[in-house]
Scaffold this motif. Structure first.
Motif, PDB file in Angstrom:
ATOM      1  N   ARG A  27       0.844  -1.189   0.000  1.00 23.48           N
ATOM      2  CA  ARG A  27       0.000   0.000   0.000  1.00 23.48           C
ATOM      3  C   ARG A  27       0.878   1.237   0.000  1.00 23.48           C
ATOM      4  NH1 ARG A  27      -4.153   0.176   4.942  1.00 23.48           N
ATOM      5  NH2 ARG A  27      -2.232   0.695   6.066  1.00 23.48           N
ATOM      6  N   ALA A  28       0.305   2.394  -0.302  1.00 28.85           N
ATOM      7  CA  ALA A  28       1.059   3.647  -0.307  1.00 28.85           C
ATOM      8  C   ALA A  28       1.526   3.966   1.099  1.00 28.85           C
ATOM      9  CB  ALA A  28       0.187   4.772  -0.850  1.00 28.85           C
ATOM     10  N   PHE A  29       2.741   3.596   1.390  1.00 30.91           N
ATOM     11  CA  PHE A  29       3.286   3.725   2.747  1.00 30.91           C
ATOM     12  C   PHE A  29       3.198   5.153   3.246  1.00 30.91           C
ATOM     13  CE2 PHE A  29       6.036   2.838   6.267  1.00 30.91           C
ATOM     14  CZ  PHE A  29       6.889   3.912   6.381  1.00 30.91           C
ATOM     15  N   SER A  30       3.514   6.111   2.389  1.00 34.33           N
ATOM     16  CA  SER A  30       3.628   7.492   2.831  1.00 34.33           C
ATOM     17  C   SER A  30       2.294   8.125   3.207  1.00 34.33           C
ATOM     18  CB  SER A  30       4.293   8.329   1.734  1.00 34.33           C
ATOM     19  OG  SER A  30       3.518   8.294   0.545  1.00 34.33           O
ATOM     20  N   ALA A  31       1.190   7.455   2.946  1.00 33.21           N
ATOM     21  CA  ALA A  31      -0.127   8.035   3.233  1.00 33.21           C
ATOM     22  C   ALA A  31      -0.688   7.611   4.584  1.00 33.21           C
ATOM     23  CB  ALA A  31      -1.108   7.654   2.129  1.00 33.21           C
ATOM     24  N   TYR A  32      -0.001   6.740   5.296  1.00 30.07           N
ATOM     25  CA  TYR A  32      -0.547   6.169   6.526  1.00 30.07           C
ATOM     26  C   TYR A  32       0.391   6.354   7.705  1.00 30.07           C
ATOM     27  CZ  TYR A  32      -3.966   3.877   3.531  1.00 30.07           C
ATOM     28  OH  TYR A  32      -4.970   3.620   2.631  1.00 30.07           O
ATOM     29  N   ALA A  33      -0.217   6.594   8.871  1.00 29.50           N
ATOM     30  CA  ALA A  33       0.561   6.581  10.103  1.00 29.50           C
ATOM     31  C   ALA A  33       1.058   5.167  10.374  1.00 29.50           C
ATOM     32  CB  ALA A  33      -0.297   7.072  11.269  1.00 29.50           C
ATOM     33  N   MET A  34       2.127   5.094  11.143  1.00 29.04           N
ATOM     34  CA  MET A  34       2.706   3.805  11.517  1.00 29.04           C
ATOM     35  C   MET A  34       2.891   3.749  13.025  1.00 29.04           C
ATOM     36  SD  MET A  34       3.127   2.064   8.730  1.00 29.04           S
ATOM     37  CE  MET A  34       4.247   0.768   9.278  1.00 29.04           C
ATOM     38  N   GLY A  35       2.808   2.550  13.549  1.00 24.54           N
ATOM     39  CA  GLY A  35       2.971   2.381  14.986  1.00 24.54           C
ATOM     40  C   GLY A  35       3.882   1.215  15.323  1.00 24.54           C
ATOM     41  N   VAL A  48       3.589   1.260  21.911  1.00 23.84           N
ATOM     42  CA  VAL A  48       4.903   1.803  22.227  1.00 23.84           C
ATOM     43  C   VAL A  48       5.060   3.212  21.655  1.00 23.84           C
ATOM     44  CG1 VAL A  48       7.400   1.546  21.921  1.00 23.84           C
ATOM     45  CG2 VAL A  48       5.977  -0.481  22.335  1.00 23.84           C
ATOM     46  N   ALA A  49       4.827   3.351  20.350  1.00 21.88           N
ATOM     47  CA  ALA A  49       5.037   4.647  19.705  1.00 21.88           C
ATOM     48  C   ALA A  49       4.291   4.676  18.379  1.00 21.88           C
ATOM     49  CB  ALA A  49       6.514   4.907  19.471  1.00 21.88           C
ATOM     50  N   ALA A  50       4.002   5.893  17.897  1.00 21.50           N
ATOM     51  CA  ALA A  50       3.358   6.056  16.605  1.00 21.50           C
ATOM     52  C   ALA A  50       3.816   7.359  15.969  1.00 21.50           C
ATOM     53  CB  ALA A  50       1.836   6.034  16.744  1.00 21.50           C
ATOM     54  N   ILE A  51       3.693   7.422  14.654  1.00 21.50           N
ATOM     55  CA  ILE A  51       4.119   8.607  13.906  1.00 21.50           C
ATOM     56  C   ILE A  51       3.147   8.846  12.763  1.00 21.50           C
ATOM     57  CG2 ILE A  51       5.669   7.229  12.445  1.00 21.50           C
ATOM     58  CD1 ILE A  51       7.604   9.656  12.506  1.00 21.50           C
ATOM     59  N   ALA A  98       0.518  -0.808  10.530  1.00 23.21           N
ATOM     60  CA  ALA A  98       0.078   0.284   9.664  1.00 23.21           C
ATOM     61  C   ALA A  98      -1.343   0.705  10.031  1.00 23.21           C
ATOM     62  CB  ALA A  98       0.139  -0.152   8.211  1.00 23.21           C
ATOM     63  N   ASP A  99      -1.546   2.012  10.113  1.00 25.16           N
ATOM     64  CA  ASP A  99      -2.844   2.579  10.454  1.00 25.16           C
ATOM     65  C   ASP A  99      -3.890   2.196   9.417  1.00 25.16           C
ATOM     66  OD1 ASP A  99      -3.744   6.044  11.317  1.00 25.16           O
ATOM     67  OD2 ASP A  99      -4.802   4.148  11.621  1.00 25.16           O
ATOM     68  N   ARG A 100      -5.141   2.054   9.854  1.00 24.77           N
ATOM     69  CA  ARG A 100      -6.215   1.719   8.913  1.00 24.77           C
ATOM     70  C   ARG A 100      -6.832   2.970   8.292  1.00 24.77           C
ATOM     71  NH1 ARG A 100      -9.645  -1.738  10.143  1.00 24.77           N
ATOM     72  NH2 ARG A 100      -8.619  -2.736  11.917  1.00 24.77           N
ATOM     73  N   ILE A 101      -6.476   4.153   8.824  1.00 27.99           N
ATOM     74  CA  ILE A 101      -7.064   5.407   8.358  1.00 27.99           C
ATOM     75  C   ILE A 101      -6.026   6.187   7.553  1.00 27.99           C
ATOM     76  CG2 ILE A 101      -8.078   7.602   9.038  1.00 27.99           C
ATOM     77  CD1 ILE A 101      -9.052   6.219  11.579  1.00 27.99           C
ATOM     78  N   SER A 103      -3.991   9.160   6.031  1.00 25.91           N
ATOM     79  CA  SER A 103      -3.628  10.540   6.381  1.00 25.91           C
ATOM     80  C   SER A 103      -4.237  11.012   7.700  1.00 25.91           C
ATOM     81  CB  SER A 103      -4.028  11.500   5.255  1.00 25.91           C
ATOM     82  OG  SER A 103      -3.425  11.114   4.041  1.00 25.91           O
ATOM     83  N   ALA A 104      -4.304  10.135   8.665  1.00 26.72           N
ATOM     84  CA  ALA A 104      -4.899  10.489   9.957  1.00 26.72           C
ATOM     85  C   ALA A 104      -4.066  11.561  10.654  1.00 26.72           C
ATOM     86  CB  ALA A 104      -5.006   9.257  10.834  1.00 26.72           C
ATOM     87  N   ARG A 105      -4.758  12.533  11.250  1.00 26.56           N
ATOM     88  CA  ARG A 105      -4.075  13.584  12.013  1.00 26.56           C
ATOM     89  C   ARG A 105      -3.915  13.194  13.474  1.00 26.56           C
ATOM     90  NH1 ARG A 105      -6.761  19.261   9.827  1.00 26.56           N
ATOM     91  NH2 ARG A 105      -6.203  18.981   7.629  1.00 26.56           N
ATOM     92  N   ILE A 106      -4.821  12.360  13.959  1.00 26.31           N
ATOM     93  CA  ILE A 106      -4.760  11.913  15.349  1.00 26.31           C
ATOM     94  C   ILE A 106      -4.256  10.475  15.371  1.00 26.31           C
ATOM     95  CG2 ILE A 106      -6.079  11.462  17.443  1.00 26.31           C
ATOM     96  CD1 ILE A 106      -7.945  13.698  16.600  1.00 26.31           C
ATOM     97  N   LEU A 107      -3.196  10.258  16.108  1.00 26.40           N
ATOM     98  CA  LEU A 107      -2.571   8.940  16.140  1.00 26.40           C
ATOM     99  C   LEU A 107      -3.365   7.964  16.997  1.00 26.40           C
ATOM    100  CD1 LEU A 107       1.081  10.186  16.482  1.00 26.40           C
ATOM    101  CD2 LEU A 107       0.132   8.950  14.534  1.00 26.40           C
ATOM    102  N   GLY A 108      -3.370   6.720  16.575  1.00 21.73           N
ATOM    103  CA  GLY A 108      -4.039   5.675  17.331  1.00 21.73           C
ATOM    104  C   GLY A 108      -3.078   4.991  18.285  1.00 21.73           C
ATOM    105  N   VAL A 109      -3.569   4.632  19.465  1.00 18.29           N
ATOM    106  CA  VAL A 109      -2.746   3.951  20.464  1.00 18.29           C
ATOM    107  C   VAL A 109      -3.313   2.593  20.833  1.00 18.29           C
ATOM    108  CG1 VAL A 109      -1.904   6.143  21.384  1.00 18.29           C
ATOM    109  CG2 VAL A 109      -3.925   5.049  22.399  1.00 18.29           C
ATOM    110  N   THR A 110      -4.338   2.147  20.129  1.00 21.90           N
ATOM    111  CA  THR A 110      -4.917   0.835  20.394  1.00 21.90           C
ATOM    112  C   THR A 110      -4.671  -0.098  19.217  1.00 21.90           C
ATOM    113  OG1 THR A 110      -7.052   1.423  19.448  1.00 21.90           O
ATOM    114  CG2 THR A 110      -6.731   1.860  21.796  1.00 21.90           C
ATOM    115  N   LYS A 111      -4.645  -1.389  19.487  1.00 23.56           N
ATOM    116  CA  LYS A 111      -4.388  -2.379  18.433  1.00 23.56           C
ATOM    117  C   LYS A 111      -5.438  -2.319  17.332  1.00 23.56           C
ATOM    118  CE  LYS A 111      -4.616  -5.928  21.168  1.00 23.56           C
ATOM    119  NZ  LYS A 111      -4.906  -5.240  22.452  1.00 23.56           N
ATOM    120  N   GLU A 112      -6.660  -1.981  17.724  1.00 24.32           N
ATOM    121  CA  GLU A 112      -7.776  -2.009  16.779  1.00 24.32           C
ATOM    122  C   GLU A 112      -7.653  -0.948  15.702  1.00 24.32           C
ATOM    123  OE1 GLU A 112      -8.018  -2.082  20.099  1.00 24.32           O
ATOM    124  OE2 GLU A 112      -8.562  -4.207  20.252  1.00 24.32           O
ATOM    125  N   ARG A 113      -6.840   0.037  15.943  1.00 24.67           N
ATOM    126  CA  ARG A 113      -6.663   1.127  14.989  1.00 24.67           C
ATOM    127  C   ARG A 113      -5.798   0.707  13.800  1.00 24.67           C
ATOM    128  NH1 ARG A 113      -6.660   6.773  15.138  1.00 24.67           N
ATOM    129  NH2 ARG A 113      -5.740   7.472  13.177  1.00 24.67           N
TER     130      ARG A 113
END
Length: 127
Positions: A27-35, A48-51, A98-101, A103-113
């Protein structure tokens, strides 16, 4: 589909450092937050951490704040976790996700995200 492959784990003494890498494809890596998450034996997988996709925002678990640094290189489709001042309680399998959303502006801290996960890399810290 997204493939995530972690590397860089190993055995280190307390106070030492390790740098984990997670290479992404599909998938387009640069479009998604990572944790990064971790799971110790007998415990739940924990954040642990997200960006964010553009590296403008990061978030850390309280237990690693000031010791770990998350970063990413979108040109290389890779996210990193620099771990310094390691403690025995940091021992765990570390997973990138990898985030499911998009270009998310708010980072997820749960596994379900997160909807894609790597296979994990073992980090062991001896006292």
């Amino acid at each position: 589909q997204v493939q995530l492959v972690e590397s860089g784990g190993g055995l280190v003494q307390a106070g030492g450092s390790l740098r984990l890498s997670c290479a992404a494809s599909g998938r387009a890596f640069s479009a998604y937050a990572m944790g990064w998450f971790r799971q110790a034996p007998g415990k739940e997988r924990e954040f642990v951490a997200a960006i964010t996709w553009n590296s403008r925002s990061t978030d850390y678990a309280g237990s690693v704040k000031g010791r770990f640094t998350i970063s990413r290189d979108n040109a290389k489709n890779t996210v990193y976790l620099q771990m310094d001042s390691l403690k025995p309680e940091d021992t765990a399998i570390y997973y990138c996700a990898a985030d499911r959303i998009i270009s998310a502006r708010i980072l997820g801290v749960t596994k379900e995200r997160y909807d894609y996960w790597g296979q994990g890399t073992q980090v062991s810290v001896s006292s």
